[in-house]
Design an enzyme around this catalytic site. Structure first.
Site, PDB file in Angstrom:
ATOM      1  N   SER A  17       2.473 -11.301  12.569  1.00 11.95           N
ATOM      2  CA  SER A  17       2.134 -10.722  11.270  1.00 11.95           C
ATOM      3  C   SER A  17       2.184  -9.195  11.323  1.00 11.95           C
ATOM      4  CB  SER A  17       0.727 -11.193  10.867  1.00 11.95           C
ATOM      5  OG  SER A  17       0.250 -10.448   9.789  1.00 11.95           O
TER       6      SER A  17
ATOM      7  N   THR B 249      -2.604  -5.836  12.622  1.00 10.86           N
ATOM      8  CA  THR B 249      -1.321  -6.411  13.031  1.00 10.86           C
ATOM      9  C   THR B 249      -1.473  -7.456  14.128  1.00 10.86           C
ATOM     10  OG1 THR B 249      -0.330  -4.304  12.472  1.00 10.86           O
ATOM     11  CG2 THR B 249       0.996  -5.768  13.823  1.00 10.86           C
TER      12      THR B 249
ATOM     13  N   THR C 115       6.014  -0.129   6.793  1.00  5.54           N
ATOM     14  CA  THR C 115       7.354   0.436   7.047  1.00  5.54           C
ATOM     15  C   THR C 115       7.863   1.061   5.754  1.00  5.54           C
ATOM     16  OG1 THR C 115       8.587  -1.520   6.367  1.00  5.54           O
ATOM     17  CG2 THR C 115       7.872  -1.442   8.685  1.00  5.54           C
ATOM     18  N   ASN C 116       8.762   2.033   5.905  1.00  4.50           N
ATOM     19  CA  ASN C 116       9.288   2.674   4.697  1.00  4.50           C
ATOM     20  C   ASN C 116      10.020   1.662   3.814  1.00  4.50           C
ATOM     21  OD1 ASN C 116       8.167   4.899   5.794  1.00  4.50           O
ATOM     22  ND2 ASN C 116      10.040   6.133   5.848  1.00  4.50           N
ATOM     23  N   ASP C 117      10.645   0.686   4.464  1.00  5.47           N
ATOM     24  CA  ASP C 117      11.380  -0.328   3.687  1.00  5.47           C
ATOM     25  C   ASP C 117      10.416  -1.138   2.816  1.00  5.47           C
ATOM     26  OD1 ASP C 117      14.006  -0.224   5.569  1.00  5.47           O
ATOM     27  OD2 ASP C 117      12.144  -0.098   6.711  1.00  5.47           O
TER      28      ASP C 117
ATOM     29  N   PHE D 100      -8.382   0.247  13.937  1.00  4.17           N
ATOM     30  CA  PHE D 100      -8.083  -0.607  12.773  1.00  4.17           C
ATOM     31  C   PHE D 100      -7.222  -1.752  13.284  1.00  4.17           C
ATOM     32  CE2 PHE D 100      -5.083  -1.463   9.212  1.00  4.17           C
ATOM     33  CZ  PHE D 100      -5.946  -1.600   8.140  1.00  4.17           C
TER      34      PHE D 100
ATOM     35  N   PHE E 267       5.225   2.527  11.179  1.00  2.92           N
ATOM     36  CA  PHE E 267       3.851   2.028  11.042  1.00  2.92           C
ATOM     37  C   PHE E 267       3.186   2.445   9.717  1.00  2.92           C
ATOM     38  CE2 PHE E 267       1.829   5.388  14.191  1.00  2.92           C
ATOM     39  CZ  PHE E 267       2.092   6.391  13.303  1.00  2.92           C
ATOM     40  N   GLU E 268       1.975   1.989   9.538  1.00  2.00           N
ATOM     41  CA  GLU E 268       1.220   2.185   8.272  1.00  2.00           C
ATOM     42  C   GLU E 268       2.015   1.707   7.063  1.00  2.00           C
ATOM     43  OE1 GLU E 268      -0.786   5.697   7.064  1.00  2.00           O
ATOM     44  OE2 GLU E 268      -2.568   4.931   8.034  1.00  2.00           O
TER      45      GLU E 268
HETATM   46  S1  MYA Z   1      -1.822  -0.255  10.724  1.00  2.84           S
HETATM   47  C1  MYA Z   1      -0.865  -1.582  10.152  1.00  2.84           C
HETATM   48  C2  MYA Z   1      -0.180  -1.268   8.917  1.00  2.84           C
HETATM   49  N1  MYA Z   1       0.260  -2.453   8.302  1.00  2.84           N
HETATM   50  C3  MYA Z   1       0.716  -2.425   7.085  1.00  2.84           C
HETATM   51  O1  MYA Z   1       0.789  -1.389   6.470  1.00  2.84           O
HETATM   52  C4  MYA Z   1       1.083  -3.751   6.495  1.00  2.84           C
HETATM   53  C5  MYA Z   1       2.141  -3.618   5.442  1.00  2.84           C
HETATM   54  N2  MYA Z   1       2.032  -4.703   4.507  1.00  2.84           N
HETATM   55  C6  MYA Z   1       1.449  -4.540   3.314  1.00  2.84           C
HETATM   56  O2  MYA Z   1       1.054  -3.467   2.963  1.00  2.84           O
HETATM   57  C7  MYA Z   1       1.277  -5.766   2.429  1.00  2.84           C
HETATM   58  O3  MYA Z   1       1.288  -6.934   3.213  1.00  2.84           O
HETATM   59  C8  MYA Z   1       2.352  -5.838   1.323  1.00  2.84           C
HETATM   60  C9  MYA Z   1       1.909  -6.876   0.309  1.00  2.84           C
HETATM   61  C10 MYA Z   1       2.450  -4.540   0.550  1.00  2.84           C
HETATM   62  C11 MYA Z   1       3.695  -6.152   1.970  1.00  2.84           C
HETATM   63  N3  MYA Z   1      -2.909  -1.509  -2.758  1.00  2.84           N
HETATM   64  O4  MYA Z   1       1.157 -10.787  -3.036  1.00  2.84           O
HETATM   65  P1  MYA Z   1       1.040  -9.345  -2.653  1.00  2.84           P
HETATM   66  C12 MYA Z   1      -2.573  -6.426  -3.916  1.00  2.84           C
HETATM   67  C13 MYA Z   1      -3.700  -2.266  -3.544  1.00  2.84           C
HETATM   68  O5  MYA Z   1       2.127  -8.436  -3.051  1.00  2.84           O
HETATM   69  P2  MYA Z   1       1.927  -9.526   0.039  1.00  2.84           P
HETATM   70  C14 MYA Z   1      -0.756   0.822  11.435  1.00  2.84           C
HETATM   71  O6  MYA Z   1       0.422   0.748  11.282  1.00  2.84           O
HETATM   72  C15 MYA Z   1      -1.629  -6.978  -4.981  1.00  2.84           C
HETATM   73  O7  MYA Z   1      -1.689  -6.227  -6.152  1.00  2.84           O
HETATM   74  N4  MYA Z   1      -3.486  -3.556  -3.761  1.00  2.84           N
HETATM   75  O8  MYA Z   1       0.854  -9.214  -1.069  1.00  2.84           O
HETATM   76  C16 MYA Z   1      -1.431   1.860  12.286  1.00  2.84           C
HETATM   77  C17 MYA Z   1      -2.205  -8.359  -5.146  1.00  2.84           C
HETATM   78  O9  MYA Z   1      -3.390  -8.243  -5.925  1.00  2.84           O
HETATM   79  P3  MYA Z   1      -3.772  -9.356  -6.990  1.00  2.84           P
HETATM   80  C18 MYA Z   1      -2.415  -4.094  -3.157  1.00  2.84           C
HETATM   81  O10 MYA Z   1       3.217 -10.030  -0.500  1.00  2.84           O
HETATM   82  C19 MYA Z   1      -0.754   3.170  12.197  1.00  2.84           C
HETATM   83  C20 MYA Z   1      -2.625  -8.747  -3.718  1.00  2.84           C
HETATM   84  O11 MYA Z   1      -2.825  -7.505  -3.044  1.00  2.84           O
HETATM   85  C21 MYA Z   1      -1.551  -3.373  -2.335  1.00  2.84           C
HETATM   86  O12 MYA Z   1       1.211 -10.337   1.058  1.00  2.84           O
HETATM   87  C22 MYA Z   1      -1.581   4.244  12.804  1.00  2.84           C
HETATM   88  C23 MYA Z   1      -1.547  -9.538  -3.016  1.00  2.84           C
HETATM   89  O13 MYA Z   1      -0.344  -8.815  -3.167  1.00  2.84           O
HETATM   90  C24 MYA Z   1      -1.840  -2.031  -2.158  1.00  2.84           C
HETATM   91  N5  MYA Z   1      -1.105  -1.233  -1.372  1.00  2.84           N
HETATM   92  O14 MYA Z   1       2.283  -8.115   0.700  1.00  2.84           O
HETATM   93  C25 MYA Z   1      -1.640   5.358  11.826  1.00  2.84           C
HETATM   94  N6  MYA Z   1      -0.586  -4.198  -1.872  1.00  2.84           N
HETATM   95  O15 MYA Z   1      -3.916 -10.639  -6.186  1.00  2.84           O
HETATM   96  C26 MYA Z   1      -2.635   6.378  12.162  1.00  2.84           C
HETATM   97  C27 MYA Z   1      -0.839  -5.399  -2.410  1.00  2.84           C
HETATM   98  O16 MYA Z   1      -5.034  -8.881  -7.575  1.00  2.84           O
HETATM   99  C28 MYA Z   1      -2.899   7.243  10.970  1.00  2.84           C
HETATM  100  N7  MYA Z   1      -1.935  -5.328  -3.166  1.00  2.84           N
HETATM  101  O17 MYA Z   1      -2.620  -9.412  -7.942  1.00  2.84           O
HETATM  102  C29 MYA Z   1      -2.149   8.526  11.013  1.00  2.84           C
HETATM  103  C30 MYA Z   1      -2.654   9.474   9.993  1.00  2.84           C
HETATM  104  C31 MYA Z   1      -1.861  10.764  10.023  1.00  2.84           C
HETATM  105  C32 MYA Z   1      -2.215  11.683  11.143  1.00  2.84           C
HETATM  106  C33 MYA Z   1      -3.591  12.243  11.030  1.00  2.84           C
HETATM  107  C34 MYA Z   1      -3.858  13.355  12.047  1.00  2.84           C
HETATM  108  C35 MYA Z   1      -5.328  13.629  12.046  1.00  2.84           C
END
Ligand code: MYA
Length: 623
Positions: A193, A189, A434-436, A186, A431-432
């Site tokens: 950004s 990042t 941040t908690n903050d 995936f 990751f995924e």
């Molecule tokens: S992968 C990289 C992970 N990266 C992130 O998680 C990035 C974090 N940033 C964000 O999530 C967003 O940029 C934030 C929004 C939340 C900051 N669901 O103006 P906006 C809509 C649905 O607020 P921004 C990694 O780490 C919102 O309603 N919609 O956006 C790998 C709006 O919609 P509309 C959402 O201020 C790790 C539009 O988007 C959501 O830019 C490896 C714009 O919103 C949402 N959540 O920032 C892991 N958020 O326009 C491996 C926003 O219609 C896996 N919106 O009003 C491990 C698994 C476990 C183990 C398994 C073992 C098998």
């Protein structure tokens, strides 16, 4: 007068976009306000409704039981070989020391079907539900988080977009490949950004013949980045909006074999060292237009929904991690003798074990509540999934840290394995999402929801005869709350008799919580999006309320089914509820001007430190 004031503040607040951090947010807020949807959104989400002071029980009570007998049977057959594999074949210490997973282990995992747990059987996977997946992931989390990330980056996010948003051709072409030996990643990042995912710079432009997008850019910290053949890549693409060309994010399925894709060397990391993390570069990569995933310009939502959909997996894995650490600590405490007593006879060690058990129990309850809700077809689970990730990663850190403390010097030695787990765990709070950021996401999304309901109420006041029901119920709620008579939702029929006191306390606190949200809306209006101290406290309250409801529900189920540990579960739930509702009770005080003045003192201090580039005070020795 009261009503008028409310209209003003609600109008000021709710139309605003909930963009979290960036300066862009303020500019966008005005435009979004003009487009504010009319009519309040309805939702069955427990967490969203909290922000209105409403205890919505449908997704929480009774505890979800989403597995059919057949699914239960399949799972019962799958768990033992996976356990056996991790106990007998996988060597986490060696993986960590070598900073790679042994080839035999990887081959064994492919053989077990561990890389395609949720892909439909007709496309080569095991066709498991979210709940079945959670149980297997829990086993992985108990043994080796580095291997877990290799598996998770592949299926929880790497090809999840194809599973969720792929059209028939995309699914038929790619899903058999990602279950048949080709790794996925995936790629979101970028160097500039991270949390601000919408600001990516990688671009894809349509070729003159309209058959390809030409992709250019680079990504960092990509799990499986050096081994993935198939990638979900997010890039800005020019789209037409209101007669203008603007950039919007689009998701693409990219194959390394398209040419122009290369990876950097594996990163040298603190933990999850055996998982492969690299930079990935795209240079004039020709991506067929058929490989757009989810539609041109829809990539941001695709990314968010992939992340929403996978977050409960982290809670499941970390429930397993905590269970394993607790076992190690409890065994040590039961055998190690100091001052003539076993450690477990000391009150301070008992308190630590109790707290660890509570955190594990809550984490596990969240994981299965969210997976169960998802399996039952619920769509509104994104706040609960975010809470499960935040809570699980904070708790796992605390539990493993305390396990090391109980083991003392032994816990610090590599041989016990806990130091590796602690190193592995650190990234889970980062990751995924941040908690903050996720706490802000929970608070802002909740506030926006509450604001839309307040706006609806104000509209009702403009035509009271047509909306008497709504006006009376809301006015009644406020009046009883104001004189301290409100008791909140009646959960008595839904919880075990032993937990009724705790459930009534929760219901009361949820009402107060709604009042705190409304007060914040009145006070700050639209400016609430910039009040991060307020938002963090509201998020903490939402987490306390949701976790309490989850354990009350789970322990009540245990009592109803007369499970062997039901009495213990009831006590765990009661203890957690007592602590969490006490914190909730302190929320209004934490949002009071005095407490916020202290917050302002801290933010000013922080700004000074940032401006000075570190500690301003010199050493008392002045040397
Ligand atoms: S992968 C990289 C992970 N990266 C992130 O998680 C990035 C974090 N940033 C964000 O999530 C967003 O940029 C934030 C929004 C939340 C900051 N669901 O103006 P906006 C809509 C649905 O607020 P921004 C990694 O780490 C919102 O309603 N919609 O956006 C790998 C709006 O919609 P509309 C959402 O201020 C790790 C539009 O988007 C959501 O830019 C490896 C714009 O919103 C949402 N959540 O920032 C892991 N958020 O326009 C491996 C926003 O219609 C896996 N919106 O009003 C491990 C698994 C476990 C183990 C398994 C073992 C098998």
């Amino acid at each position: 007068m009261k009503g008028t004031k409310l209209v003003v503040c609600v109008n000021r607040c709710i139309g605003s976009s909930n963009r979290l951090i960036s300066a862009r947010s303020r500019g966008m807020a005005t435009a979004a306000a003009a487009e504010a949807p009319r009519g309040a959104r309805q939702s069955a989400s427990f967490t969203l409704n909290l922000f209105r002071g409403q205890l919505e029980p449908t997704q929480v009570f009774p505890f979800p039981e989403p597995m059919s007998d057949e699914q239960r049977q399949t799972l019962a057959e799958l768990v033992p070989p996976v356990e056996k594999f991790f106990q007998e074949v996988n060597d986490p210490a060696k993986n960590d020391a070598d900073a790679q997973i042994e080839q035999g282990t990887l081959a064994g995992l492919w053989e077990l079907g561990a890389f395609g747990l949720q892909v439909p059987t007709e496309l080569g996977g095991l066709g498991l539900s979210n709940t079945q997946y959670a149980r297997l992931v829990e086993v992985v989390g108990a043994h080796d988080l580095g291997v877990g990330i290799t598996l998770g980056a592949h299926q929880s996010i790497g090809f999840k977009g194809i599973l969720l948003f792929g059209n028939e051709q995309q699914r038929a072409h790619y899903l058999p490949r990602v279950t048949g030996g080709e790794y996925a990643a995936f790629c979101l990042t970028e160097p500039s950004s991270g949390s601000d995912a919408g600001s990516i710079k990688t671009r894809a432009v349509l070729s003159p013949d309209g058959k390809h997008f030409i992709l250019n850019g680079s990504k960092i910290w990509i799990s499986n980045g050096g081994i993935a053949e198939i990638m979900t890549v997010f890039a800005q693409t020019p789209v037409q909006k209101d007669g203008k060309t603007v950039d919007k994010v689009t998701a693409f399925i990219v194959e390394r074999s398209f040419g122009g894709v290369s990876s950097g060397p594996p990163e040298n990391k603190m933990g999850i060292r055996c998982s492969n993390t690299t930079e990935v570069y795209y240079e004039d990569v020709k991506v067929p237009v058929e490989n757009v995933l989810g539609g041109v310009g829809n990539g941001f939502k695709v990314a968010m929904n992939i992340l929403n959909n996978g977050r409960f997996g982290m809670a499941a894995a970390l429930a397993g991690t905590q269970r394993a650490a607790l076992r190690q600590a409890a065994e040590h405490a039961a055998t190690r003798v100091q001052f003539g007593k076993r450690l477990c006879e000391f009150g301070s060690v008992q308190e630590k074990l109790a707290r660890m058990a509570m955190l594990q129990y809550v984490t596990e309850s969240l994981a299965y509540m969210v997976s169960g809700n998802m399996d039952s077809g619920c769509q509104d689970y994104h706040l609960e999934a975010a809470i499960s990730k935040v809570f699980a990663s904070d708790s796992a850190w605390a539990v493993v840290d305390e396990a090391i403390q109980i083991l003392g010097g032994m816990g610090f030695m590599k041989a016990t394995g806990l130091e590796r787990v602690l190193r592995d765990l650190r990234i889970f709070r980062i990751f995924e999402g941040t908690n903050d950021i996720l706490r802000l996401f929970v608070a802002l999304t909740g506030i926006q929801f509450a604001g839309s309901h307040l706006q609806e109420l104000m509209r009702a006041f403009k035509n009271p005869t047509a909306h008497l029901g709504l006006i009376f119920s809301e006015a009644g709620k406020r009046a009883t709350r104001a004189v301290g008579l409100a008791r909140g939702a009646d959960l008595d029929p839904l919880v075990a008799p032993e937990l009724r006191g705790a459930a009534r306390e929760l219901a009361r606190r949820v009402l107060e919580y709604g009042a705190c949200v409304e007060a914040a809306l009145r006070k700050y209006g639209r400016g609430v999006v910039d009040e991060q101290l307020v938002l963090n406290r509201l998020a903490a309250g939402a987490i306390d309320a949701y976790t309490t409801a989850a354990v009350l529900s789970r322990a009540s189920r245990a009592a109803r089914l007369q499970l062997p540990a039901a009495a213990h579960e009831l006590r765990l739930a009661e203890a957690w509820a007592a602590e969490a509702t006490e914190r909730l009770g302190a929320l209004a005080a934490a949002l009071a001007p005095g407490a916020l003045r202290h917050g302002a003192r801290l933010t000013a201090l922080g700004a000074d430190v940032a401006a000075a580039g570190g500690q301003l005070a010199r050493s008392p020795l002045n040397l």
